[in-house]
Design a protein around this motif. Structure first.
Motif, PDB file in Angstrom:
ATOM      1  N   GLN A   1       0.832  -1.201   0.000  1.00 10.74           N
ATOM      2  CA  GLN A   1       0.000   0.000   0.000  1.00 10.74           C
ATOM      3  C   GLN A   1       0.871   1.258   0.000  1.00 10.74           C
ATOM      4  O   GLN A   1       0.581   2.237  -0.716  1.00 10.74           O
ATOM      5  N   LYS A   2       1.921   1.243   0.790  1.00  5.04           N
ATOM      6  CA  LYS A   2       2.837   2.389   0.825  1.00  5.04           C
ATOM      7  C   LYS A   2       3.478   2.602  -0.540  1.00  5.04           C
ATOM      8  O   LYS A   2       3.674   3.748  -0.983  1.00  5.04           O
ATOM      9  N   MET A   3       3.824   1.502  -1.217  1.00  2.00           N
ATOM     10  CA  MET A   3       4.383   1.609  -2.562  1.00  2.00           C
ATOM     11  C   MET A   3       3.349   2.230  -3.503  1.00  2.00           C
ATOM     12  O   MET A   3       3.657   3.153  -4.274  1.00  2.00           O
TER      13      MET A   3
ATOM     14  N   ILE B   1       4.317   3.883  -7.064  1.00  6.18           N
ATOM     15  CA  ILE B   1       5.165   2.775  -7.515  1.00  6.18           C
ATOM     16  C   ILE B   1       4.266   1.656  -8.034  1.00  6.18           C
ATOM     17  O   ILE B   1       3.354   1.200  -7.343  1.00  6.18           O
ATOM     18  N   ASN B   2       4.509   1.215  -9.253  1.00  5.94           N
ATOM     19  CA  ASN B   2       3.667   0.171  -9.829  1.00  5.94           C
ATOM     20  C   ASN B   2       4.458  -1.050 -10.305  1.00  5.94           C
ATOM     21  O   ASN B   2       3.911  -1.959 -10.925  1.00  5.94           O
ATOM     22  N   GLU B   3       5.741  -1.080 -10.025  1.00  3.76           N
ATOM     23  CA  GLU B   3       6.561  -2.266 -10.317  1.00  3.76           C
ATOM     24  C   GLU B   3       7.415  -2.557  -9.084  1.00  3.76           C
ATOM     25  O   GLU B   3       8.273  -1.749  -8.710  1.00  3.76           O
ATOM     26  N   VAL B   4       7.174  -3.695  -8.444  1.00  2.52           N
ATOM     27  CA  VAL B   4       7.797  -3.984  -7.165  1.00  2.52           C
ATOM     28  C   VAL B   4       8.611  -5.273  -7.227  1.00  2.52           C
ATOM     29  O   VAL B   4       8.126  -6.306  -7.705  1.00  2.52           O
ATOM     30  N   LEU B   5       9.827  -5.187  -6.740  1.00  2.00           N
ATOM     31  CA  LEU B   5      10.684  -6.359  -6.573  1.00  2.00           C
ATOM     32  C   LEU B   5      10.567  -6.812  -5.132  1.00  2.00           C
ATOM     33  O   LEU B   5      10.872  -6.068  -4.200  1.00  2.00           O
TER      34      LEU B   5
ATOM     35  N   LEU C   1      -2.599 -10.539  -2.734  1.00  4.30           N
ATOM     36  CA  LEU C   1      -2.864  -9.142  -2.394  1.00  4.30           C
ATOM     37  C   LEU C   1      -2.840  -8.253  -3.635  1.00  4.30           C
ATOM     38  O   LEU C   1      -3.646  -7.328  -3.772  1.00  4.30           O
ATOM     39  N   ARG C   2      -1.912  -8.537  -4.524  1.00  6.81           N
ATOM     40  CA  ARG C   2      -1.823  -7.747  -5.759  1.00  6.81           C
ATOM     41  C   ARG C   2      -3.114  -7.865  -6.563  1.00  6.81           C
ATOM     42  O   ARG C   2      -3.674  -6.865  -7.023  1.00  6.81           O
ATOM     43  N   LYS C   3      -3.589  -9.090  -6.737  1.00  3.82           N
ATOM     44  CA  LYS C   3      -4.801  -9.306  -7.529  1.00  3.82           C
ATOM     45  C   LYS C   3      -6.013  -8.615  -6.911  1.00  3.82           C
ATOM     46  O   LYS C   3      -6.849  -8.052  -7.620  1.00  3.82           O
ATOM     47  N   GLU C   4      -6.095  -8.657  -5.586  1.00  2.57           N
ATOM     48  CA  GLU C   4      -7.269  -8.120  -4.908  1.00  2.57           C
ATOM     49  C   GLU C   4      -7.223  -6.615  -4.718  1.00  2.57           C
ATOM     50  O   GLU C   4      -8.247  -5.925  -4.862  1.00  2.57           O
ATOM     51  N   HIS C   5      -6.046  -6.075  -4.413  1.00  5.01           N
ATOM     52  CA  HIS C   5      -5.964  -4.674  -4.025  1.00  5.01           C
ATOM     53  C   HIS C   5      -5.138  -3.799  -4.967  1.00  5.01           C
ATOM     54  O   HIS C   5      -5.346  -2.582  -5.004  1.00  5.01           O
ATOM     55  N   PHE C   6      -4.198  -4.394  -5.700  1.00  7.02           N
ATOM     56  CA  PHE C   6      -3.295  -3.585  -6.524  1.00  7.02           C
ATOM     57  C   PHE C   6      -3.177  -4.178  -7.928  1.00  7.02           C
ATOM     58  O   PHE C   6      -2.085  -4.563  -8.373  1.00  7.02           O
ATOM     59  N   PRO C   7      -4.284  -4.277  -8.660  1.00  9.17           N
ATOM     60  CA  PRO C   7      -4.284  -4.963  -9.964  1.00  9.17           C
ATOM     61  C   PRO C   7      -3.380  -4.334 -11.015  1.00  9.17           C
ATOM     62  O   PRO C   7      -2.984  -5.012 -11.974  1.00  9.17           O
ATOM     63  N   ASN C   8      -3.040  -3.074 -10.851  1.00 12.28           N
ATOM     64  CA  ASN C   8      -2.179  -2.415 -11.837  1.00 12.28           C
ATOM     65  C   ASN C   8      -0.697  -2.483 -11.469  1.00 12.28           C
ATOM     66  O   ASN C   8       0.137  -1.892 -12.153  1.00 12.28           O
TER      67      ASN C   8
END
Length: 345
Positions: free
Chosen positions: A108-110, A115-119, A142-149
């Protein structure tokens, strides 16, 4: 794309209060990749038995190793994060798989920073269901549910990366070069044998006999925790020039009655003490950061066992923690990742 990095470690209770420890253990042990039995059985075991007996004992153990600043694992992870962040222009965050500082909060902070690309870097040298896998699976959910982009990528188990082996070997060498010891024990966190079989991508080639771990080119090694532990020991021993018979690999922290990886650390310490070993050194390369398992189970309980059977000198070698050279390695890996196009987890 705007890029960021999320370092992820295990986590810790908020305090040494039994209530906080119970909450933490509940989240940890109810993870189906930690205790991988059907939900009804896991619920009965964890909530019906373990959480009614273990929190007070665990809380007492945490009190023995708790620092003024808080949980050693959390404090050391934060120190490492700061050092890595100071070494790269890429944003570096920190999260824990269990307890406070959750992975969701980290992502969420990212997201809030654009920030939309996370390692994601799981801070575990060797792959295991209960460590690396559970982090990556949760992150993707979590990505699929909350951060789809958002896109996620990760650094695979780094047990065989030369830069990591160099840091680990140097850390050990600094502690043993002036130490008069007879045996160096490499103690790794244990897992049930069934976890190894579940992670076997070769459809049964893993024989659990201690031999296939050293078979070159075996496809199952990519996800075989035992192989990766054994190879970590071999690589460090070679780097340090250790002689055969002066070092060995063991596994600690077993739970329940199912067979876990052997030989067991506590029994090996006891056996060696009885056999006349007077001076032992022990290192725990499954952990990047010192924690309850290294500071209490090994440094305190292990030493007590050794002395009870006649051992005299028991030296615990710290984890690599927030060493400058380890921070340098992580920063280098991050810069290399940032320079190339990443792929989705």
């Amino acid at each position: 794309m705007n890029k960021g990095v999320l370092l992820v470690n295990l986590g810790s209770p908020d305090s040494t209060d039994p209530k906080d420890v119970k909450k933490y253990l509940g989240e940890f042990l109810m993870d189906p990749r930690v205790i991988d039995v059907p939900l009804w059985a896991r619920t009965l075991l964890v909530k019906g038995i373990i959480l009614n007996t273990r929190p007070k004992k665990s809380a007492a153990a945490y009190k023995k190793i708790w620092w003024d600043e808080g949980s050693p694992l959390i404090v050391l992870s934060e120190r490492l994060q700061k050092k890595v962040a100071d070494r790269t222009p890429i944003h570096v965050g920190l999260a824990m798989r269990y307890g406070a500082m959750s992975i969701k909060e980290g992502l969420q902070k990212m997201h809030d920073k654009g920030i939309n690309e996370v390692l994601i870097i799981p801070l575990y040298p060797q792959f295991a269901m209960a460590t690396t896998e559970t982090i990556l699976v949760l992150a993707e959910e979590l990505r699929k549910e909350h951060f789809p982009n958002m896109t996620l990528s990760d650094i695979p188990a780094f047990y065989n990366k030369e830069a990591y082996i160099n840091v680990l070997s140097k850390s050990i060498q600094e502690h043993i070069e002036n130490l008069d010891y007879e045996h160096l024990l490499f103690s790794y966190h244990g897992v049930p044998e069934r976890h190894i079989r579940k992670s076997d991508v070769s459809n049964g080639n893993c024989k659990m006999d201690g031999k296939c771990c050293f078979k070159k080119g075996a496809v199952q090694h990519e996800f075989c925790y035992r192989h990766q532990c054994e190879l970590t020991t071999v690589q460090v021993a070679k780097k340090l020039g250790l002689k055969n018979g002066t070092y060995s690999t063991t596994f600690q922290s077993r739970l329940g009655f199912d067979p876990w990886l052997q030989p067991y650390t506590d029994r090996t310490i006891e056996r060696m003490g009885k056999e006349g070993i007077k001076k032992m050194a022990i290192v725990t390369p499954a952990f990047v950061s010192d924690c309850l398992e290294t500071l209490e189970e090994i440094a305190m309980e292990g030493e007590e066992i050794f002395h009870e059977v006649g051992g005299e000198e028991f030296t615990t070698i710290p984890c690599i923690n927030d060493r400058d050279d380890w921070a340098d390695v992580l920063a280098t890996w991050i810069k290399e990742w940032a320079a190339v196009e990443t792929t989705v987890v």
